[in-house]
Design a protein around this motif. Structure first.
Motif, PDB file in Angstrom:
ATOM      1  N   TYR A 395       0.836  -1.209   0.000  1.00 54.89           N
ATOM      2  CA  TYR A 395       0.000   0.000   0.000  1.00 54.89           C
ATOM      3  C   TYR A 395       0.868   1.255   0.000  1.00 54.89           C
ATOM      4  O   TYR A 395       0.608   2.206  -0.736  1.00 54.89           O
ATOM      5  CB  TYR A 395      -0.920   0.021   1.233  1.00 54.89           C
ATOM      6  CG  TYR A 395      -2.086  -0.951   1.177  1.00 54.89           C
ATOM      7  CD1 TYR A 395      -2.540  -1.461  -0.036  1.00 54.89           C
ATOM      8  CD2 TYR A 395      -2.748  -1.343   2.347  1.00 54.89           C
ATOM      9  CE1 TYR A 395      -3.612  -2.346  -0.075  1.00 54.89           C
ATOM     10  CE2 TYR A 395      -3.827  -2.223   2.309  1.00 54.89           C
ATOM     11  CZ  TYR A 395      -4.248  -2.726   1.103  1.00 54.89           C
ATOM     12  OH  TYR A 395      -5.299  -3.601   1.066  1.00 54.89           O
ATOM     13  N   TYR A 405      -6.444   2.793  -6.598  1.00 55.86           N
ATOM     14  CA  TYR A 405      -7.066   1.625  -5.968  1.00 55.86           C
ATOM     15  C   TYR A 405      -6.125   0.424  -5.904  1.00 55.86           C
ATOM     16  O   TYR A 405      -5.480   0.098  -6.913  1.00 55.86           O
ATOM     17  CB  TYR A 405      -8.320   1.208  -6.737  1.00 55.86           C
ATOM     18  CG  TYR A 405      -9.326   2.325  -6.852  1.00 55.86           C
ATOM     19  CD1 TYR A 405     -10.049   2.756  -5.738  1.00 55.86           C
ATOM     20  CD2 TYR A 405      -9.532   2.966  -8.073  1.00 55.86           C
ATOM     21  CE1 TYR A 405     -10.949   3.800  -5.829  1.00 55.86           C
ATOM     22  CE2 TYR A 405     -10.434   4.013  -8.183  1.00 55.86           C
ATOM     23  CZ  TYR A 405     -11.136   4.429  -7.059  1.00 55.86           C
ATOM     24  OH  TYR A 405     -12.009   5.473  -7.170  1.00 55.86           O
ATOM     25  N   CYS A 406      -6.072  -0.219  -4.734  1.00 59.13           N
ATOM     26  CA  CYS A 406      -5.354  -1.484  -4.602  1.00 59.13           C
ATOM     27  C   CYS A 406      -6.383  -2.587  -4.409  1.00 59.13           C
ATOM     28  O   CYS A 406      -7.284  -2.465  -3.558  1.00 59.13           O
ATOM     29  CB  CYS A 406      -4.431  -1.447  -3.385  1.00 59.13           C
ATOM     30  SG  CYS A 406      -3.020  -0.383  -3.630  1.00 59.13           S
ATOM     31  N   THR A 420     -10.979  -7.228  -1.861  1.00 58.90           N
ATOM     32  CA  THR A 420     -10.883  -6.012  -1.044  1.00 58.90           C
ATOM     33  C   THR A 420     -10.310  -4.899  -1.921  1.00 58.90           C
ATOM     34  O   THR A 420      -9.260  -5.078  -2.539  1.00 58.90           O
ATOM     35  CB  THR A 420      -9.957  -6.236   0.171  1.00 58.90           C
ATOM     36  OG1 THR A 420     -10.484  -7.313   0.922  1.00 58.90           O
ATOM     37  CG2 THR A 420      -9.858  -5.005   1.036  1.00 58.90           C
ATOM     38  N   ARG A 422      -8.938  -1.068  -1.772  1.00 54.37           N
ATOM     39  CA  ARG A 422      -8.491  -0.046  -0.821  1.00 54.37           C
ATOM     40  C   ARG A 422      -8.311   1.287  -1.549  1.00 54.37           C
ATOM     41  O   ARG A 422      -7.661   1.363  -2.584  1.00 54.37           O
ATOM     42  CB  ARG A 422      -7.196  -0.533  -0.192  1.00 54.37           C
ATOM     43  CG  ARG A 422      -6.664   0.338   0.930  1.00 54.37           C
ATOM     44  CD  ARG A 422      -5.453   1.054   0.424  1.00 54.37           C
ATOM     45  NE  ARG A 422      -4.693   1.684   1.484  1.00 54.37           N
ATOM     46  CZ  ARG A 422      -3.729   2.550   1.230  1.00 54.37           C
ATOM     47  NH1 ARG A 422      -3.421   2.842  -0.015  1.00 54.37           N
ATOM     48  NH2 ARG A 422      -3.069   3.113   2.218  1.00 54.37           N
ATOM     49  N   ASP A 423      -8.934   2.328  -0.995  1.00 52.40           N
ATOM     50  CA  ASP A 423      -8.906   3.656  -1.603  1.00 52.40           C
ATOM     51  C   ASP A 423      -7.652   4.422  -1.149  1.00 52.40           C
ATOM     52  O   ASP A 423      -7.371   4.501   0.049  1.00 52.40           O
ATOM     53  CB  ASP A 423     -10.171   4.412  -1.165  1.00 52.40           C
ATOM     54  CG  ASP A 423     -10.268   5.777  -1.798  1.00 52.40           C
ATOM     55  OD1 ASP A 423     -11.102   5.945  -2.698  1.00 52.40           O
ATOM     56  OD2 ASP A 423      -9.502   6.695  -1.397  1.00 52.40           O
ATOM     57  N   ARG A 424      -6.891   4.959  -2.106  1.00 52.73           N
ATOM     58  CA  ARG A 424      -5.637   5.657  -1.827  1.00 52.73           C
ATOM     59  C   ARG A 424      -5.812   6.834  -0.865  1.00 52.73           C
ATOM     60  O   ARG A 424      -5.047   6.967   0.096  1.00 52.73           O
ATOM     61  CB  ARG A 424      -5.068   6.181  -3.162  1.00 52.73           C
ATOM     62  CG  ARG A 424      -3.820   7.014  -3.053  1.00 52.73           C
ATOM     63  CD  ARG A 424      -3.580   7.758  -4.360  1.00 52.73           C
ATOM     64  NE  ARG A 424      -4.612   8.767  -4.600  1.00 52.73           N
ATOM     65  CZ  ARG A 424      -4.817   9.384  -5.764  1.00 52.73           C
ATOM     66  NH1 ARG A 424      -4.084   9.064  -6.811  1.00 52.73           N
ATOM     67  NH2 ARG A 424      -5.759  10.310  -5.885  1.00 52.73           N
ATOM     68  N   THR A 427      -7.911   5.645   2.486  1.00 51.42           N
ATOM     69  CA  THR A 427      -7.383   4.356   2.965  1.00 51.42           C
ATOM     70  C   THR A 427      -8.510   3.397   3.389  1.00 51.42           C
ATOM     71  O   THR A 427      -8.258   2.366   4.011  1.00 51.42           O
ATOM     72  CB  THR A 427      -6.347   4.500   4.116  1.00 51.42           C
ATOM     73  OG1 THR A 427      -7.025   4.878   5.310  1.00 51.42           O
ATOM     74  CG2 THR A 427      -5.259   5.494   3.790  1.00 51.42           C
ATOM     75  N   GLU A 428      -9.740   3.752   3.065  1.00 47.88           N
ATOM     76  CA  GLU A 428     -10.875   2.861   3.389  1.00 47.88           C
ATOM     77  C   GLU A 428     -10.826   1.607   2.537  1.00 47.88           C
ATOM     78  O   GLU A 428     -10.419   1.669   1.375  1.00 47.88           O
ATOM     79  CB  GLU A 428     -12.192   3.584   3.097  1.00 47.88           C
ATOM     80  CG  GLU A 428     -12.788   4.236   4.321  1.00 47.88           C
ATOM     81  CD  GLU A 428     -13.976   5.109   3.962  1.00 47.88           C
ATOM     82  OE1 GLU A 428     -14.676   4.773   2.987  1.00 47.88           O
ATOM     83  OE2 GLU A 428     -14.162   6.127   4.639  1.00 47.88           O
ATOM     84  N   GLN A 429     -11.287   0.505   3.115  1.00 43.30           N
ATOM     85  CA  GLN A 429     -11.307  -0.753   2.361  1.00 43.30           C
ATOM     86  C   GLN A 429     -12.738  -1.253   2.240  1.00 43.30           C
ATOM     87  O   GLN A 429     -13.502  -1.175   3.193  1.00 43.30           O
ATOM     88  CB  GLN A 429     -10.463  -1.797   3.084  1.00 43.30           C
ATOM     89  CG  GLN A 429      -9.028  -1.331   3.231  1.00 43.30           C
ATOM     90  CD  GLN A 429      -8.123  -2.371   3.851  1.00 43.30           C
ATOM     91  OE1 GLN A 429      -8.473  -3.527   3.943  1.00 43.30           O
ATOM     92  NE2 GLN A 429      -6.949  -1.936   4.274  1.00 43.30           N
ATOM     93  N   LYS A 430     -13.072  -1.746   1.042  1.00 42.50           N
ATOM     94  CA  LYS A 430     -14.438  -2.216   0.794  1.00 42.50           C
ATOM     95  C   LYS A 430     -14.387  -3.565   0.125  1.00 42.50           C
ATOM     96  O   LYS A 430     -13.458  -3.832  -0.638  1.00 42.50           O
ATOM     97  CB  LYS A 430     -15.112  -1.260  -0.200  1.00 42.50           C
ATOM     98  CG  LYS A 430     -15.869  -0.124   0.401  1.00 42.50           C
ATOM     99  CD  LYS A 430     -16.718   0.502  -0.710  1.00 42.50           C
ATOM    100  CE  LYS A 430     -16.960   1.967  -0.447  1.00 42.50           C
ATOM    101  NZ  LYS A 430     -17.234   2.680  -1.672  1.00 42.50           N
TER     102      LYS A 430
END
Ligand code: GAP
Length: 438
Positions: A395, A405-406, A420, A422-424, A427-430
């Motif tokens: 990350y 996005y990761c 999953t 993860r927003d840069r 840093t939220e993960q969905k």
């Protein structure tokens, strides 16, 4: 005075941080680095190429493809020397140069902090009279080196447009107003290249010559100025860092009746990002007089002939790149840990997605992750695979190159076909179903 020094140091630090990240992460390297470099030249690495191309493509879309009145050209860099005689470049494309009689350092006289003190050796009163130094790179075309074979690496793309004006009118007969656009390399033998890619000896320009009826230039000037602001907004530059400078008569280029420089608060201070100039009929008239060919235009159905006037928005690619890099560069903290994150607008980010298996030693995870990677790569092109180190380290790496996005494939993915994301920035993960990705 003390305060100014502190501000300057902070600014230098900001630039240093960007230069160091650009090198470390494969955006921009020193030109000919392995041989000790070549002053004023820079090489783009894989991520720099992608970022620069995204910026140039954005410009091309906004100023060429989305419009009905734009005619692109791609002219040769080497041009007949008469082009530069007619345009005034051989006589006047100069900067004032001074030389220190002590250390023989050469400097641009109008850029010295103290006009009497050599910035290299510190000697005072060692500069003689400034002389005018022509910034064009001179070369010879063909096997004979004499006056007739002289040519120059073009110092601006504009002349490649003017010399093709008649060709385009003959081929397409566009109604006025219309523009001709070009992107490409330009070369200037700058006396003091400096400030990273801001002032280089080889750089790229994106230029438009917009041909108008002489008494209607103001309308097009205002419209193009508005288009320029739309472009700067699409680059993601904060509007409070963008400034319009109405260039006073004495400071304008010899061809211009009105110029607005768009300046930007770069880490090196407020400096020119691009220019918008009303060039009148200066260039077409020069071509008409020197080449002996008519540059006149007749409006369809009317008899009057005239040489169109020109509005010129002129953008330097490197300055757009530098502004985008400095606007994106952010330092913040995540879970009490300092991080560097490049907050590029999504459409400019060099890498759109990074795909990883949670661990690299489980073949079924890796296989699933490769399928997701291939799927995203097909859709978005610039997608990265990263299975090195732990997830936290991946990350951080992606934050530093600005990947929005990761995507992580874990054991649950094998059960529910979701990943999953993860927003840069937050840093939220969905959890997102693979079928809804991208
Ligand atoms: N055709 C008009 C023209 O070339 P200019 O102000 O000399 O005008 C236009 O250059 C733009 O080109 C500048 O606003 C800047 O963005 C870019 N530019 C000029 N010299 C440069 C250099 N040495 N390095 C990087 N960019 C440069």
């Amino acid at each position: 005075m003390v305060q100014l020094t502190v501000v300057m140091n902070e600014k230098n630090q900001e630039l240093e941080n960007i230069v160091s990240l650009a090198k470390r992460r494969g955006f921009i390297y020193n030109g000919s680095d392995v041989y000790g470099g070549l002053s004023g030249t820079w090489d783009y690495g894989p991520l720099g190429v992608a970022l620069k191309r995204n910026i140039m493509n954005l410009w091309w879309k906004m100023f060429v493809e989305d419009r009905e009145d734009m005619y692109p050209v791609d002219a040769a860099i080497l041009m007949n020397q008469k082009v530069w005689q007619a345009s005034g470049h051989t006589a006047t494309f100069t900067d004032p140069l001074v030389e220190c009689s002590n250390c023989h350092g050469r400097f641009r006289a109008d850029k010295l902090d103290n006009p009497n003190k050599c910035p290299t050796c510190g000697s005072e009163g060692t500069f003689g009279e400034a002389r005018q130094f022509n910034m064009m790179f001179k070369t010879h075309v063909g096997s004979t080196e004499d006056d007739t074979s002289v040519s120059y690496l073009r110092p601006e793309t504009a002349q490649g447009i003017f010399t093709n004006y008649k060709n385009v009118v003959d081929s397409f007969y566009p109604d006025l107003p219309f523009g001709m656009a070009q992107q490409g390399k330009a070369f200037r033998n700058e006396i003091s290249p400096r400030d990273f890619i801001f002032r280089s000896r080889e750089f790229e320009q994106m230029e438009i010559e917009y041909f108008v009826e002489p008494d209607k230039w103001q309308v097009s000037f205002d419209a193009l100025l508005a288009n320029i602001h739309e472009y700067l907004n699409a680059l993601g530059l904060p509007s409070d860092k963008i400034h319009e400078l109405e260039v006073p008569e004495g400071d304008r280029a010899h061809y211009s009746k009105r110029t607005i420089d768009i300046e930007y608060d770069f880490p090196i201070g407020r400096e020119e990002l691009l220019g918008l100039a009303y060039r009148t009929d200066f260039d077409l008239m020069n071509i008409q007089n020197h080449a002996g060919k008519s540059m006149e235009y007749t409006i369809k159905g009317m008899n009057t002939k005239f040489v169109p006037h020109v509005i010129e928005p002129s953008f330097g690619v490197e300055r757009s790149v530098m502004a985008v890099l400095s606007a994106a560069y952010t330092e913040d903290e995540v879970n009490d840990e300092k991080r560097i994150v490049m907050k590029f607008p999504e459409h400019l980010a060099p890498v759109k997605y990074c795909v990883s298996p949670l661990v690299r030693n489980k073949p079924e995870l890796v296989e699933k992750a490769r399928t997701v990677y291939q799927m995203l790569k097909k859709k978005h092109g610039n997608v990265m695979w990263d299975d090195n180190g732990n997830i936290g380290k991946r990350y951080r790496r992606q934050d530093e190159i600005g990947t929005p996005y990761c995507v992580v494939i874990d054991f649950e993915t094998l059960e529910d076909n979701a990943v999953t994301v993860r927003d840069r920035d937050t840093t939220e993960q969905k959890r997102v179903s693979i079928s809804e990705l991208g």
